[in-house]
Each structure stands twice: as C-alpha cells, then as structure tokens.
Design a protein around this motif. Structure first.
Motif, mmCIF file in Angstrom:
data_model
loop_
_atom_site.group_PDB
_atom_site.id
_atom_site.type_symbol
_atom_site.label_atom_id
_atom_site.label_comp_id
_atom_site.label_asym_id
_atom_site.label_seq_id
_atom_site.Cartn_x
_atom_site.Cartn_y
_atom_site.Cartn_z
ATOM 1 N N THR A 122 16.283 9.083 5.381
ATOM 2 C CA THR A 122 17.731 8.973 5.646
ATOM 3 C C THR A 122 18.091 9.888 6.721
ATOM 4 O O THR A 122 18.834 9.325 7.772
ATOM 5 C CB THR A 122 18.684 9.281 4.365
ATOM 6 O OG1 THR A 122 18.332 8.210 3.404
ATOM 7 C CG2 THR A 122 20.164 8.776 4.904
ATOM 8 N N GLN A 123 17.591 11.054 6.588
ATOM 9 C CA GLN A 123 17.965 12.130 7.757
ATOM 10 C C GLN A 123 17.188 11.852 9.025
ATOM 11 O O GLN A 123 18.046 11.862 10.044
ATOM 12 C CB GLN A 123 17.299 13.657 7.250
ATOM 13 C CG GLN A 123 18.311 14.163 6.229
ATOM 14 C CD GLN A 123 17.627 15.316 5.653
ATOM 15 O OE1 GLN A 123 16.510 15.499 5.361
ATOM 16 N NE2 GLN A 123 18.263 16.424 6.020
ATOM 17 N N LEU A 124 16.120 11.318 8.934
ATOM 18 C CA LEU A 124 15.403 10.621 10.267
ATOM 19 C C LEU A 124 16.140 9.335 10.843
ATOM 20 O O LEU A 124 16.481 9.748 12.004
ATOM 21 C CB LEU A 124 14.062 10.385 9.925
ATOM 22 C CG LEU A 124 13.154 9.913 11.110
ATOM 23 C CD1 LEU A 124 12.945 10.841 12.082
ATOM 24 C CD2 LEU A 124 11.634 9.244 10.551
ATOM 25 N N ILE B 1 8.920 19.867 13.187
ATOM 26 C CA ILE B 1 9.049 21.386 13.785
ATOM 27 C C ILE B 1 9.485 21.447 15.175
ATOM 28 O O ILE B 1 9.059 20.462 16.229
ATOM 29 C CB ILE B 1 7.840 21.850 13.619
ATOM 30 C CG1 ILE B 1 7.733 23.478 13.806
ATOM 31 C CG2 ILE B 1 6.648 21.275 14.402
ATOM 32 C CD1 ILE B 1 6.450 24.328 13.253
ATOM 33 N N ASP B 2 10.161 22.512 15.694
ATOM 34 C CA ASP B 2 10.725 22.412 17.140
ATOM 35 C C ASP B 2 9.973 23.503 17.693
ATOM 36 O O ASP B 2 9.299 24.644 17.115
ATOM 37 C CB ASP B 2 12.166 22.774 17.021
ATOM 38 C CG ASP B 2 13.181 21.618 16.618
ATOM 39 O OD1 ASP B 2 12.745 20.561 16.821
ATOM 40 O OD2 ASP B 2 13.784 22.073 15.922
ATOM 41 N N ASP B 3 9.736 23.550 19.031
ATOM 42 C CA ASP B 3 9.194 24.233 19.978
ATOM 43 C C ASP B 3 10.072 24.370 21.136
ATOM 44 O O ASP B 3 10.534 23.521 21.631
ATOM 45 C CB ASP B 3 7.796 23.783 20.172
ATOM 46 C CG ASP B 3 6.967 24.804 21.366
ATOM 47 O OD1 ASP B 3 7.336 25.976 21.060
ATOM 48 O OD2 ASP B 3 6.179 24.255 22.100
ATOM 49 N N SER B 4 10.356 25.841 21.507
ATOM 50 C CA SER B 4 11.352 25.972 22.562
ATOM 51 C C SER B 4 10.616 26.634 23.856
ATOM 52 O O SER B 4 9.817 27.726 23.317
ATOM 53 C CB SER B 4 12.368 26.759 22.124
ATOM 54 O OG SER B 4 13.379 27.050 23.007
ATOM 55 N N THR B 5 10.701 26.283 25.098
ATOM 56 C CA THR B 5 10.187 26.831 26.050
ATOM 57 C C THR B 5 11.263 27.298 27.192
ATOM 58 O O THR B 5 12.265 26.331 27.250
ATOM 59 C CB THR B 5 9.079 25.931 26.649
ATOM 60 O OG1 THR B 5 9.465 24.732 27.086
ATOM 61 C CG2 THR B 5 7.960 25.692 25.712
ATOM 62 N N TYR C 60 8.543 17.857 17.034
ATOM 63 C CA TYR C 60 7.509 16.864 16.831
ATOM 64 C C TYR C 60 7.639 16.480 15.179
ATOM 65 O O TYR C 60 8.077 17.277 14.157
ATOM 66 C CB TYR C 60 6.177 17.919 16.587
ATOM 67 C CG TYR C 60 5.772 18.742 17.966
ATOM 68 C CD1 TYR C 60 5.169 17.570 18.945
ATOM 69 C CD2 TYR C 60 6.208 19.692 18.262
ATOM 70 C CE1 TYR C 60 4.778 18.234 20.025
ATOM 71 C CE2 TYR C 60 5.927 20.128 19.498
ATOM 72 C CZ TYR C 60 5.260 19.653 20.353
ATOM 73 O OH TYR C 60 5.002 20.143 21.678
ATOM 74 N N PHE C 61 7.712 15.185 14.908
ATOM 75 C CA PHE C 61 7.876 14.572 13.611
ATOM 76 C C PHE C 61 6.590 14.078 13.138
ATOM 77 O O PHE C 61 5.688 13.623 13.926
ATOM 78 C CB PHE C 61 8.923 13.243 13.841
ATOM 79 C CG PHE C 61 10.183 13.572 14.015
ATOM 80 C CD1 PHE C 61 11.154 13.957 13.209
ATOM 81 C CD2 PHE C 61 10.443 13.895 15.346
ATOM 82 C CE1 PHE C 61 12.429 14.055 13.054
ATOM 83 C CE2 PHE C 61 12.174 14.206 15.726
ATOM 84 C CZ PHE C 61 12.789 14.408 14.424
ATOM 85 N N HIS C 62 6.347 14.034 12.076
ATOM 86 C CA HIS C 62 5.207 13.623 11.204
ATOM 87 C C HIS C 62 5.602 12.902 9.946
ATOM 88 O O HIS C 62 6.466 13.472 9.256
ATOM 89 C CB HIS C 62 4.160 14.948 10.997
ATOM 90 C CG HIS C 62 3.584 15.606 12.131
ATOM 91 N ND1 HIS C 62 2.805 15.178 12.839
ATOM 92 C CD2 HIS C 62 4.343 16.739 12.673
ATOM 93 C CE1 HIS C 62 2.517 15.922 13.804
ATOM 94 N NE2 HIS C 62 3.473 17.022 13.738
ATOM 95 N N ALA D 156 10.014 26.604 11.988
ATOM 96 C CA ALA D 156 9.037 26.356 10.585
ATOM 97 C C ALA D 156 9.010 24.846 10.534
ATOM 98 O O ALA D 156 9.941 24.020 10.451
ATOM 99 C CB ALA D 156 9.789 27.256 9.647
ATOM 100 N N LEU D 157 7.921 24.503 9.802
ATOM 101 C CA LEU D 157 7.898 23.042 9.304
ATOM 102 C C LEU D 157 8.823 22.944 8.429
ATOM 103 O O LEU D 157 9.124 23.319 7.373
ATOM 104 C CB LEU D 157 6.359 22.835 8.795
ATOM 105 C CG LEU D 157 6.032 21.591 8.612
ATOM 106 C CD1 LEU D 157 5.991 20.435 10.065
ATOM 107 C CD2 LEU D 157 4.770 21.155 7.996
ATOM 108 N N THR D 158 9.656 21.901 8.701
ATOM 109 C CA THR D 158 10.829 21.185 7.875
ATOM 110 C C THR D 158 10.646 19.924 7.309
ATOM 111 O O THR D 158 10.326 19.062 8.068
ATOM 112 C CB THR D 158 12.120 21.398 8.593
ATOM 113 O OG1 THR D 158 12.157 22.938 9.059
ATOM 114 C CG2 THR D 158 13.247 21.032 7.770
#
Length: 165
Positions: free
Chosen positions: A125-127, A146-150, A161-163, A118-120
């Motif tokens: 500071t965390q980044l 958000i993470d994507d697992s394959t 993916y960071f934004h 989920a978009l978090t």
C-alpha cells in the motif's frame, strides 16, 4: 497380487496445495500423472493422503497413494512433490520527480516515503501510494527501499532503490 508404480521426486511449480488434485482420483487420472496400477482382478479405488513439511520455498509434500482391488487387497507408494517458486516478483518504481530544496527533509511530502539511508521495509500500500507497484505469482514477502544522496545544494540528487522479495 497388486502392483503399483509411480514416478518419485517430482518438481511442480505451484504456489500452494490448493492447486493440487483432489483426494480421490480415477485410474485414468493416475495414469495421466505418470502412475500405473495393475491387479489380477480389477483396481477398485485410488486415493492419496498429503503430508506437508510446511516449508516455504520450497515446500515438500509427501503424497502417499493407496490402491485397492475388489477383494480388499491394498498397496501403497509415496511420491515427493517439491513446490518451488522460481518466478521473481516484478516491481515498478515510482516515477522520477524533482523538488526545490536544499536537503532531503521535504522528500516525504513529495513521495509519501521519508528519506532513509537505512534499508526500510514498506507495505504494498505504501509503495502504491508513492506511485509504484509490485506483484508476484505467489505473494510478495517484503518490499524495501533505501535512499542515496549525492551532491550539495543546489545540486542534490536522491536516488531511491526499491526491492521486492
């Protein structure tokens, strides 16, 4: 009789009112920003008052200039200033990394951020703690990932993916 002419609807690329000129200005400064003021005697003072709509991207400021002459005659005009931030933030993602595991449960120990499909929203500071950076010419409003697992064990790839906004 006083006559005052000034450009209207200016677009200024700034981030805050702090970067705008002071309240009282000289005739030379007024001419320098595109205004003109003439009088059959002499222009005595030029000042302005700003009123903001307190908007955020854009913020609109209505600037009212007041010009007076030596005899106390006064005239005013208004200028609209739009503060627009068109420069996108920059972000550097944490470096790629590998860990031995059959699922994403242990990813937080490696990256300091839990696995999330989920978009978090995170803080700067965390980044930074995860090994990334984000900056902006005004201010960072939000950083998300958000993470994507394959794949399946033992070949499981998590793409994060960071934004920044």
């Amino acid at each position: 009789m006083s006559k005052l002419v000034i450009f209207l609807n200016s677009i200024v690329k700034l981030c805050s009112l702090i970067q705008l000129p002071p309240t009282s200005i000289t005739i030379t400064e007024f001419y320098g920003i595109g205004g003109t003021a003439t009088d059959n005697c002499n222009v005595f003072t030029i000042s302005y008052q700003d009123v903001s709509n307190n908007g955020n991207c854009p913020e609109t400021i209505t600037r009212t200039y007041t010009v007076s002459d030596n005899c106390g005659n006064v005239t005013t005009c208004t200028q609209t200033i739009n503060l627009i931030d068109t420069t996108p933030p920059t972000i550097t993602c944490p470096p790629d990394d590998s860990m031995e595991a059959c699922n994403a449960d242990g990813i937080e120990s490696l990256t300091t951020l839990p696995f999330s499909t989920a978009l978090t929203t995170i803080t700067s500071t965390q980044l930074i703690a995860a090994g990334g950076t984000a900056s902006d010419n005004c201010a960072i409003n939000e950083i998300t990932y958000i993470d994507d697992s394959t794949g399946i064990c033992p070949i499981d790839v998590v793409t994060r993916y960071f934004h920044s906004y």
